[in-house]
Design a protein around this motif. Structure first.
Motif, PDB file in Angstrom:
ATOM      1  N   PRO A  41       0.929  -1.219   0.124  1.00 13.46           N
ATOM      2  CA  PRO A  41       0.049  -0.194   0.080  1.00 13.46           C
ATOM      3  C   PRO A  41       0.933   1.201   0.190  1.00 13.46           C
ATOM      4  N   ALA A  42       0.486   2.334  -0.784  1.00 16.78           N
ATOM      5  CA  ALA A  42       1.018   3.548  -0.894  1.00 16.78           C
ATOM      6  C   ALA A  42       1.073   4.105   0.533  1.00 16.78           C
ATOM      7  N   PRO A  43       2.193   4.691   1.134  1.00 13.94           N
ATOM      8  CA  PRO A  43       1.968   5.338   2.523  1.00 13.94           C
ATOM      9  C   PRO A  43       1.149   6.593   2.088  1.00 13.94           C
ATOM     10  N   PRO A  44       0.190   6.996   2.998  1.00 15.62           N
ATOM     11  CA  PRO A  44      -0.427   8.350   2.813  1.00 15.62           C
ATOM     12  C   PRO A  44       0.425   9.513   3.048  1.00 15.62           C
ATOM     13  N   PHE A  45       0.461  10.760   2.388  1.00 17.95           N
ATOM     14  CA  PHE A  45       1.270  11.749   2.861  1.00 17.95           C
ATOM     15  C   PHE A  45       0.441  13.101   2.754  1.00 17.95           C
ATOM     16  N   ALA A  65      -1.503   7.447 -10.112  1.00 17.54           N
ATOM     17  CA  ALA A  65      -0.677   8.377  -9.402  1.00 17.54           C
ATOM     18  C   ALA A  65       0.782   8.207  -9.868  1.00 17.54           C
ATOM     19  N   VAL A  66       1.525   8.921 -10.357  1.00 20.09           N
ATOM     20  CA  VAL A  66       3.069   8.773 -10.498  1.00 20.09           C
ATOM     21  C   VAL A  66       3.590   9.864  -9.448  1.00 20.09           C
ATOM     22  N   LEU A  67       4.523   9.245  -8.815  1.00 21.17           N
ATOM     23  CA  LEU A  67       5.036   9.912  -7.654  1.00 21.17           C
ATOM     24  C   LEU A  67       6.147  10.047  -7.969  1.00 21.17           C
ATOM     25  N   ASN A 142      23.698   3.458   5.511  1.00 20.84           N
ATOM     26  CA  ASN A 142      23.640   4.424   4.663  1.00 20.84           C
ATOM     27  C   ASN A 142      22.176   5.014   4.773  1.00 20.84           C
ATOM     28  N   TYR A 143      21.804   6.268   5.000  1.00 21.17           N
ATOM     29  CA  TYR A 143      20.593   6.603   5.083  1.00 21.17           C
ATOM     30  C   TYR A 143      20.080   7.252   4.040  1.00 21.17           C
ATOM     31  N   GLY A 144      20.961   7.281   2.866  1.00 22.24           N
ATOM     32  CA  GLY A 144      20.623   7.923   1.562  1.00 22.24           C
ATOM     33  C   GLY A 144      19.671   7.281   0.748  1.00 22.24           C
ATOM     34  N   PHE A 145      19.435   7.880  -0.450  1.00 19.36           N
ATOM     35  CA  PHE A 145      18.480   7.149  -1.437  1.00 19.36           C
ATOM     36  C   PHE A 145      18.881   7.845  -2.722  1.00 19.36           C
ATOM     37  N   SER A 146      18.629   7.213  -3.693  1.00 20.97           N
ATOM     38  CA  SER A 146      18.996   7.780  -5.221  1.00 20.97           C
ATOM     39  C   SER A 146      17.777   8.378  -5.717  1.00 20.97           C
ATOM     40  N   ILE A 147      18.028   9.418  -6.431  1.00 19.07           N
ATOM     41  CA  ILE A 147      17.020  10.042  -6.902  1.00 19.07           C
ATOM     42  C   ILE A 147      17.428  10.277  -8.570  1.00 19.07           C
ATOM     43  N   PRO A 148      16.445  10.483  -9.540  1.00 21.30           N
ATOM     44  CA  PRO A 148      14.900  10.532  -9.423  1.00 21.30           C
ATOM     45  C   PRO A 148      14.724   9.004  -9.111  1.00 21.30           C
ATOM     46  N   HIS A 149      13.380   8.808  -7.990  1.00 21.44           N
ATOM     47  CA  HIS A 149      12.823   7.592  -7.873  1.00 21.44           C
ATOM     48  C   HIS A 149      11.489   7.803  -8.166  1.00 21.44           C
ATOM     49  N   LEU A 150      10.994   6.869  -8.948  1.00 22.63           N
ATOM     50  CA  LEU A 150       9.644   6.794  -9.397  1.00 22.63           C
ATOM     51  C   LEU A 150       8.904   5.929  -8.981  1.00 22.63           C
ATOM     52  N   PHE A 151       7.494   6.055  -8.296  1.00 25.80           N
ATOM     53  CA  PHE A 151       6.475   5.258  -8.071  1.00 25.80           C
ATOM     54  C   PHE A 151       5.466   5.266  -8.696  1.00 25.80           C
ATOM     55  N   VAL A 152       4.737   4.170  -9.257  1.00 22.80           N
ATOM     56  CA  VAL A 152       3.572   4.205  -9.850  1.00 22.80           C
ATOM     57  C   VAL A 152       2.504   3.524  -8.937  1.00 22.80           C
ATOM     58  N   ILE A 153       1.327   4.272  -8.575  1.00 26.74           N
ATOM     59  CA  ILE A 153       0.413   3.729  -7.649  1.00 26.74           C
ATOM     60  C   ILE A 153      -1.012   3.577  -8.174  1.00 26.74           C
ATOM     61  N   ASP A 154      -1.417   2.533  -8.108  1.00 30.63           N
ATOM     62  CA  ASP A 154      -2.628   2.395  -9.104  1.00 30.63           C
ATOM     63  C   ASP A 154      -3.968   3.169  -8.498  1.00 30.63           C
ATOM     64  N   THR A 155      -5.034   2.660  -9.001  1.00 30.63           N
ATOM     65  CA  THR A 155      -6.373   3.386  -8.694  1.00 30.63           C
ATOM     66  C   THR A 155      -6.754   2.976  -7.189  1.00 30.63           C
ATOM     67  N   THR A 156      -6.180   1.783  -6.532  1.00 28.11           N
ATOM     68  CA  THR A 156      -6.505   1.358  -5.376  1.00 28.11           C
ATOM     69  C   THR A 156      -5.611   1.799  -4.412  1.00 28.11           C
ATOM     70  N   PHE A 163      10.941   2.599  -9.630  1.00 25.76           N
ATOM     71  CA  PHE A 163      12.264   2.568 -10.543  1.00 25.76           C
ATOM     72  C   PHE A 163      13.059   3.886 -10.017  1.00 25.76           C
ATOM     73  N   THR A 164      14.532   3.495  -9.915  1.00 31.19           N
ATOM     74  CA  THR A 164      15.431   4.697  -9.823  1.00 31.19           C
ATOM     75  C   THR A 164      15.947   4.564 -11.212  1.00 31.19           C
ATOM     76  N   GLN A 165      16.493   5.864 -11.763  1.00 29.39           N
ATOM     77  CA  GLN A 165      17.116   5.747 -12.957  1.00 29.39           C
ATOM     78  C   GLN A 165      18.307   5.183 -13.033  1.00 29.39           C
ATOM     79  N   ASN A 166      18.394   4.174 -14.111  1.00 31.36           N
ATOM     80  CA  ASN A 166      19.562   3.503 -14.364  1.00 31.36           C
ATOM     81  C   ASN A 166      19.802   2.957 -15.533  1.00 31.36           C
ATOM     82  N   PRO A 167      20.775   2.519 -16.312  1.00 27.68           N
ATOM     83  CA  PRO A 167      20.633   2.073 -17.673  1.00 27.68           C
ATOM     84  C   PRO A 167      19.580   0.997 -17.915  1.00 27.68           C
TER      85      PRO A 167
END
Length: 188
Positions: A41-45, A65-67, A142-156, A163-167
């Motif tokens: 489930p997508a965490p609320p924000f 939703a594309v986050l 390591n508390y870091g993360f890679s950007i851009p990071h893309l989430f696709v959330i469905d209608t539910t 995805f994190t952008q990579n080749p």
């Protein structure tokens, strides 16, 4: 993730090599879809944009939703902004597009980014890093993360892809690739 993921990836890779291109194209999304932060489930924000307008995940209920987690100084994020804007314009009302700016961004840097890249979708501030922690799940040491990071959330409200952008998945960071991905969720 899957316990036999390396074997699965090997099988798909060999299949792609052995069979004709039509089969390869059909199977390719299986190799790269659904990152390790997907299938939950997508965490609320509930965050604000630089103008003080509050946006929440609930605003996109019933829509795909594309986050994106991004930084205004990230060159890949800057190149990706027009791709997201194109998706936002094309599917307005059917697909929600939202970016969340990571530290050290602030209201001024985000407002400049929105103006420079002519962004009309919400770019939100996450000053307490609550959304970043909930979505990206950084962990020690390591508390870091890679950007851009893309989430696709469905209608539910379920995260179906991330995805994190990579080749290996750069096609999802182009207009045609992201459009194809989103169309797949709109057709479900």
């Amino acid at each position: 993730s899957w316990p036999d993921a390396p074997l699965y990836r090997y099988y798909i890779t060999m299949t792609l090599r052995l069979f004709r291109p039509a089969w390869a194209l059909a199977l390719a999304p299986l190799l790269f879809a659904a990152g390790e932060l997907s299938n939950r489930p997508a965490p609320p924000f509930r965050l604000q944009d630089p103008g003080g307008r509050t946006v929440s995940l609930a605003d996109y209920k019933g829509r795909v939703a594309v986050l994106e987690f991004m930084s205004t100084t990230c060159p890949h994020c800057q190149q990706f902004a027009p791709v997201l804007e194109s998706l936002h314009t094309r599917y307005k009302g059917r697909v929600g597009v939202v970016s969340i700016a990571a530290y050290p961004d602030n209201a001024r840097t985000v407002a400049e980014f929105v103006k420079t890249y002519k962004v009309s979708f919400p770019v939100l501030l996450d000053p307490q890093h609550s959304a970043a922690r909930d979505y990206l799940k950084p962990s020690p040491p390591n508390y870091g993360f890679s950007i851009p990071h893309l989430f696709v959330i469905d209608t539910t409200g379920f995260i179906r892809d991330d995805f994190t952008q990579n080749p290996s998945n750069s096609q999802f960071f182009t207009s045609p690739g992201l459009t194809r991905l989103v169309q797949g969720y709109l057709g479900r």
